[in-house]
Enzyme design. Structure first.
Site, PDB file in Angstrom:
ATOM      1  N   THR A   1      47.939-105.981 -38.775  1.00  0.00           N
ATOM      2  CA  THR A   1      48.621-105.193 -37.756  1.00  0.00           C
ATOM      3  C   THR A   1      50.123-105.458 -37.848  1.00  0.00           C
ATOM      4  O   THR A   1      50.600-106.108 -38.785  1.00  0.00           O
ATOM      5  CB  THR A   1      48.008-105.479 -36.353  1.00  0.00           C
ATOM      6  OG1 THR A   1      48.540-104.549 -35.427  1.00  0.00           O
ATOM      7  CG2 THR A   1      48.264-106.901 -35.883  1.00  0.00           C
TER       8      THR A   1
ATOM      9  N   LYS B   1      51.853-104.141 -42.002  1.00  0.00           N
ATOM     10  CA  LYS B   1      51.051-103.123 -42.694  1.00  0.00           C
ATOM     11  C   LYS B   1      51.716-102.640 -43.985  1.00  0.00           C
ATOM     12  O   LYS B   1      51.029-102.330 -44.955  1.00  0.00           O
ATOM     13  CB  LYS B   1      50.804-101.927 -41.767  1.00  0.00           C
ATOM     14  CG  LYS B   1      49.863-102.225 -40.605  1.00  0.00           C
ATOM     15  CD  LYS B   1      49.590-100.984 -39.783  1.00  0.00           C
ATOM     16  CE  LYS B   1      48.821-101.308 -38.519  1.00  0.00           C
ATOM     17  NZ  LYS B   1      48.510-100.119 -37.722  1.00  0.00           N
TER      18      LYS B   1
ATOM     19  N   SER C   1      45.865-109.552 -29.647  1.00  0.00           N
ATOM     20  CA  SER C   1      44.887-108.744 -30.384  1.00  0.00           C
ATOM     21  C   SER C   1      43.471-108.885 -29.806  1.00  0.00           C
ATOM     22  O   SER C   1      43.005-109.994 -29.519  1.00  0.00           O
ATOM     23  CB  SER C   1      44.863-109.156 -31.856  1.00  0.00           C
ATOM     24  OG  SER C   1      43.791-108.497 -32.499  1.00  0.00           O
ATOM     25  N   LYS C   2      42.802-107.754 -29.672  1.00  0.00           N
ATOM     26  CA  LYS C   2      41.413-107.768 -29.188  1.00  0.00           C
ATOM     27  C   LYS C   2      40.425-107.596 -30.340  1.00  0.00           C
ATOM     28  O   LYS C   2      39.223-107.466 -30.114  1.00  0.00           O
ATOM     29  CB  LYS C   2      41.228-106.658 -28.154  1.00  0.00           C
ATOM     30  CG  LYS C   2      42.107-106.922 -26.931  1.00  0.00           C
ATOM     31  CD  LYS C   2      41.742-106.046 -25.756  1.00  0.00           C
ATOM     32  CE  LYS C   2      42.402-106.581 -24.503  1.00  0.00           C
ATOM     33  NZ  LYS C   2      43.253-105.619 -23.837  1.00  0.00           N
ATOM     34  N   SER C   3      40.943-107.607 -31.565  1.00  0.00           N
ATOM     35  CA  SER C   3      40.059-107.384 -32.715  1.00  0.00           C
ATOM     36  C   SER C   3      38.914-108.391 -32.816  1.00  0.00           C
ATOM     37  O   SER C   3      37.790-107.999 -33.145  1.00  0.00           O
ATOM     38  CB  SER C   3      40.877-107.369 -34.016  1.00  0.00           C
ATOM     39  OG  SER C   3      41.701-106.237 -34.023  1.00  0.00           O
TER      40      SER C   3
ATOM     41  N   ASN D   1      60.869 -85.239 -33.640  1.00  0.00           N
ATOM     42  CA  ASN D   1      61.409 -86.604 -33.594  1.00  0.00           C
ATOM     43  C   ASN D   1      62.821 -86.605 -33.063  1.00  0.00           C
ATOM     44  O   ASN D   1      63.543 -85.619 -33.182  1.00  0.00           O
ATOM     45  CB  ASN D   1      61.383 -87.234 -34.993  1.00  0.00           C
ATOM     46  CG  ASN D   1      61.479 -88.750 -34.926  1.00  0.00           C
ATOM     47  OD1 ASN D   1      60.849 -89.356 -34.062  1.00  0.00           O
ATOM     48  ND2 ASN D   1      62.253 -89.355 -35.794  1.00  0.00           N
TER      49      ASN D   1
ATOM     50  N   GLY E   1      57.260 -88.176 -32.853  1.00  0.00           N
ATOM     51  CA  GLY E   1      57.529 -89.394 -33.622  1.00  0.00           C
ATOM     52  C   GLY E   1      57.387 -89.151 -35.109  1.00  0.00           C
ATOM     53  O   GLY E   1      56.579 -88.304 -35.539  1.00  0.00           O
ATOM     54  N   ALA E   2      58.186 -89.862 -35.882  1.00  0.00           N
ATOM     55  CA  ALA E   2      58.135 -89.713 -37.343  1.00  0.00           C
ATOM     56  C   ALA E   2      58.271 -91.076 -38.012  1.00  0.00           C
ATOM     57  O   ALA E   2      58.882 -91.214 -39.070  1.00  0.00           O
ATOM     58  CB  ALA E   2      59.236 -88.762 -37.811  1.00  0.00           C
TER      59      ALA E   2
END
Ligand code: ATR
Length: 275
Positions: A64, A68, A16-18, A154, A130-131
């Protein structure tokens, strides 16, 4: 001076770059903060999240993959966007100390397109590949821009149909298959919201989906262009854009929710391109 305590939960989380993104935002306002990466597990996540706010002095956190949806389940108060996304990436406390959840992914995408890329969504024809959870996360803010049409393509058409039904109160979303996509005209905007980029696979192969005026956007990003963006460029796309801007913009929204300061994102987007 207040020292904010922020964190991001995920598994894995090392990549992660958060922390670097938020530290650059904090510097813009001389805000003192600590932003930690917290590795959690499905069993521990909800407890870890609660503890971060109740006993670790947490002021706000990001969530993340793969947590979520669990964050969505745990938050007592959800913004309308998070309700539709059924996923939360930003958590904060309200004045009654209740856990509140928002999802800034879709607005991050929209802000990147409108403000950084000068791509208009109002009146445009959009095809989303994508779905899964990523698509669910972006649909409500994309619909709010009032595009002329949205088609979900999808591999498993039933999942696209299910998503279309879930958003039918907001918008009439059409569906098709990525194996044999039926599309009335080339889209103005083609968004890859599949997880195919993570495995360097192409989510679709029909080159007719990309016209000379089609902007192609991959929600994912790597240091090199994704397989989808390489393919789109080869098909003659008007523009190819990866998810760096979306990452920076969704983080800026979280930062503003927590601190009431809206950071500029251009330095962070440049930094992400070099790191
Ligand atoms: P995420 O939360 O990243 O959206 P997800 O909910 O597992 O993850 O959804 C992944 C999406 O990428 C799905 O739409 C999946 O298609 P299926 O529903 O048919 O599984 C899509 N996907 C993943 N790999 C793909 C590939 N190689 N080609 C096409 N679509 C792919």
């Amino acid at each position: 001076m207040t020292s904010y305590q922020f964190a991001v939960f995920g598994n894995p989380i090392e990549q992660s770059k958060s922390p670097q993104i938020h530290s650059r935002f904090a510097q813009q306002f001389n805000i003192a903060m600590d932003y930690r990466k917290i590795l959690s597990t499905a069993e521990l996540f909800e407890n870890d999240l609660q503890e971060f706010f109740t006993s670790k002095g947490g002021n706000g956190c990001n969530v993340t993959a793969p947590f979520k949806e669990q964050a969505y389940n745990k938050c007592e108060i959800l913004t309308p966007t998070a309700q539709k996304a059924r996923a939360v990436n930003t958590v904060y406390l309200d004045e009654k100390k209740r856990l509140c959840g928002h999802n800034s992914d879709g607005a991050g995408l929209v802000n990147d397109l409108l403000n950084n890329q000068q791509v208009t969504l109002a009146g445009s024809n959009i095809l989303i590949l994508g779905a899964g959870g990523a698509t669910r996360g972006i649909l409500e803010p994309v619909i709010a821009q009032q595009p002329a049409s949205i088609i979900l393509a999808n591999r498993t058409v039933e999942k696209a149909e299910q998503l279309s039904r879930e958003f039918s109160d907001l918008y009439k979303i059409h569906t098709t298959s990525t194996e044999n996509p039926q599309y009335p005209a080339t889209p103005d905007l083609l968004i890859n919201a599949t997880s195919a980029s993570l495995t360097a696979n192409l989510p679709v192969s029909d080159r007719n989906l990309v016209g000379p005026a089609t902007v192609c956007y991959d929600l994912a990003y790597k240091q090199e262009p994704t397989a989808f963006l390489n393919w789109a460029a080869d098909c003659g796309a008007a523009k190819t854009i990866d998810g760096k801007g979306m990452l920076a913009e969704q983080a800026a929204i979280s930062f503003e929710i927590w601190t009431r300061h809206r950071p500029a994102t251009s330095d962070v987007i440049t930094w992400l391109g070099n790191n």
